[in-house]
Design an enzyme around this catalytic site. Structure first.
Site, PDB file in Angstrom:
ATOM      1  N   CYS A 162       0.798  -1.234   0.000  1.00  9.42           N
ATOM      2  CA  CYS A 162       0.000   0.000   0.000  1.00  9.42           C
ATOM      3  C   CYS A 162       0.826   1.277   0.000  1.00  9.42           C
ATOM      4  CB  CYS A 162      -0.964  -0.016   1.188  1.00  9.42           C
ATOM      5  SG  CYS A 162      -1.968  -1.513   1.230  1.00  9.42           S
ATOM      6  N   HIS A 298      -3.000   7.672   6.501  1.00  2.00           N
ATOM      7  CA  HIS A 298      -3.141   6.397   5.794  1.00  2.00           C
ATOM      8  C   HIS A 298      -4.519   5.813   6.114  1.00  2.00           C
ATOM      9  CE1 HIS A 298      -2.037   2.772   3.748  1.00  2.00           C
ATOM     10  NE2 HIS A 298      -2.070   2.038   4.838  1.00  2.00           N
ATOM     11  N   HIS A 333      -9.915   1.798   0.104  1.00  2.00           N
ATOM     12  CA  HIS A 333      -8.463   1.635   0.108  1.00  2.00           C
ATOM     13  C   HIS A 333      -8.051   1.122  -1.258  1.00  2.00           C
ATOM     14  CE1 HIS A 333      -4.433   1.014   1.072  1.00  2.00           C
ATOM     15  NE2 HIS A 333      -4.514   0.247   2.143  1.00  2.00           N
TER      16      HIS A 333
END
Length: 418
Positions: A162, A298, A333
């Site tokens: 990620c 995040h 996400h």
């Protein structure tokens, strides 16, 4: 570090195609998550699917790259005049002087999933029209974009989970600073696939409702897909080719990377690597935590990740009520694309002087010492920090600044504004 300009950028996700749609969704607090309807996934979860990805195949001369991931990349490249901007840069510098640095986590793995359904029933052989090298292979994304623009400079794919879409900015910056290239196409693309959906489900990390980053009731992630790109240039080069530069030009002014390697899928419980990445980004920008006007967290909405990031930002910002939010409540996400998508969102916040709300979140973690933004609002913002933390403890923080277009460096190489 010397500032690097984002002379053009674009983003496409479930909240819209291109910057205007993305900005409008953020201002109006409109999310793009919906109950999962992807392929034949039998999962009770929400996803951020981009509408119309499969409506147009990749360009005819690039058909060997045909897959969902590259269709999404092509869709994004055609927004906001980005394609024209890259071609103009290539015409000025030469195609061999432009690098391509792109992040992805699963690349075109969905094409492999489809190919396995068509295996020969007797031999198990994959179909002859399946091309792993140009679809599933992680580098295929960079190869596709490089071929799309007929570029001949250095190119690479970053696949660090990620943080991929953020770390490409660091890779490009090193090449630019070394003088090996004059401009770089950076970004990230990740598309929905069954491997990702069922993989996160097996880890019991999927939320059964739209994800709620940093909410006291958060229970997991909502997976999305996205493609985001930026054209990076050194200020002196951009000025020499008469690129449109003004007080609203966005610059990359700080980068921090770390690898805490605490666990394959869980962050360091105290957010050690996250804090180191943020500290390094601030140091490289010559800034203190108090100089940051907005933090794009995040914020995946898993209890472990949010807690670790909360500990990291609390330690670094030391009680400062810096505005922050995770925009994953709107986009989901987007994994390997998240770092690039959220860098573009941070750039929009700077360019248009507003703070994007962390939608879906209604009861922010009371132990988070920053100010979690619940309602999008206008605000004077000069610098933004964007965090991207990946599996295996691979972390990257970017700092973007407004009004650095004329910046140079002092005798010690530290960035400065003029």
């Amino acid at each position: 570090m010397n500032p690097i300009l984002l002379t053009h950028f674009t983003a496409t996700s479930c909240i819209g195609r291109g910057l205007d749609a993305t900005l409008d969704a953020l201002r109006m607090q409109r999310g793009g998550l919906a109950p999962c309807r992807f392929d034949d996934a039998a999962l009770t979860t929400w996803t951020g699917e981009v509408a119309g990805v499969d409506d147009e195949p990749v360009r005819r001369d690039l058909r060997e790259f045909e897959c969902r991931n590259h269709r999404l990349a092509q869709l994004a490249l055609r927004q906001d005049g980005f394609e024209e901007a890259v071609r103009a840069a290539a015409a000025h510098y030469g195609p061999q002087r432009i690098g391509v640095f792109l992040g992805t986590s699963t690349s075109g793995i969905f094409e492999t999933e489809l190919a396995y359904r068509r295996r020969d029933p007797d031999t198990g052989a994959l179909p002859a029209d399946f091309h792993y090298a140009n679809t599933h292979n992680t580098y295929s994304l960079a190869a596709f974009v490089r071929a799309y623009f007929a570029l001949h400079g250095p190119s690479m794919a970053v696949s660090s989970a990620c943080s991929s879409g953020a770390k490409v900015f660091a890779s490009a910056r090193r090449m630019l600073e070394a003088g090996l290239i004059d401009a770089a196409v950076v970004g990230g693309v990740d598309s929905l696939c069954l491997t990702t959906l069922y993989g996160f489900n097996s880890l019991e990390l999927l939320s059964t409702q739209p994800c709620k980053p940093f909410d006291i009731t958060h229970k997991g992630i909502s997976i999305g897909e996205a493609a985001a790109f930026a054209l990076l240039e050194r200020p002196e080069n951009a000025a020499a080719r008469n690129a449109a530069l003004d007080e609203s030009t966005i610059a990359l002014v700080g980068i921090g990377e770390s690898s805490d390697a605490h666990h394959m899928s869980s962050p360091h419980p105290e957010g050690l690597g996250a804090r180191l990445a943020m500290q390094q980004a601030l140091a490289s920008a010559g800034l203190a935590a108090g100089d940051i006007g907005y933090v794009n967290l995040h914020g995946t909405a898993t209890p472990g990740n949010d807690t670790a990031e909360r500990l990291a930002v609390n330690a670094l910002f030391d009680g400062k009520r810096t505005p922050c939010s995770s925009t994953k409540g709107a986009t989901g996400h987007t994994l390997g694309a998240a770092g690039a998508l959220e860098a573009v969102i941070a750039a929009l916040a700077l360019k248009h002087q507003f703070l994007p709300a962390g939608i879906q979140t209604t009861q922010p973690d009371p132990e988070l010492m920053l100010e979690y933004v619940l309602t999008s609002r206008a605000a004077p913002v000069r610098t933004a920090l964007s965090n991207s933390f990946g599996f295996g403890g691979t972390n990257c923080s970017l700092i973007l600044g407004l009004g650095w277009a004329d910046s140079g460096s002092d005798s010690d190489g530290d960035s400065k504004r003029t």
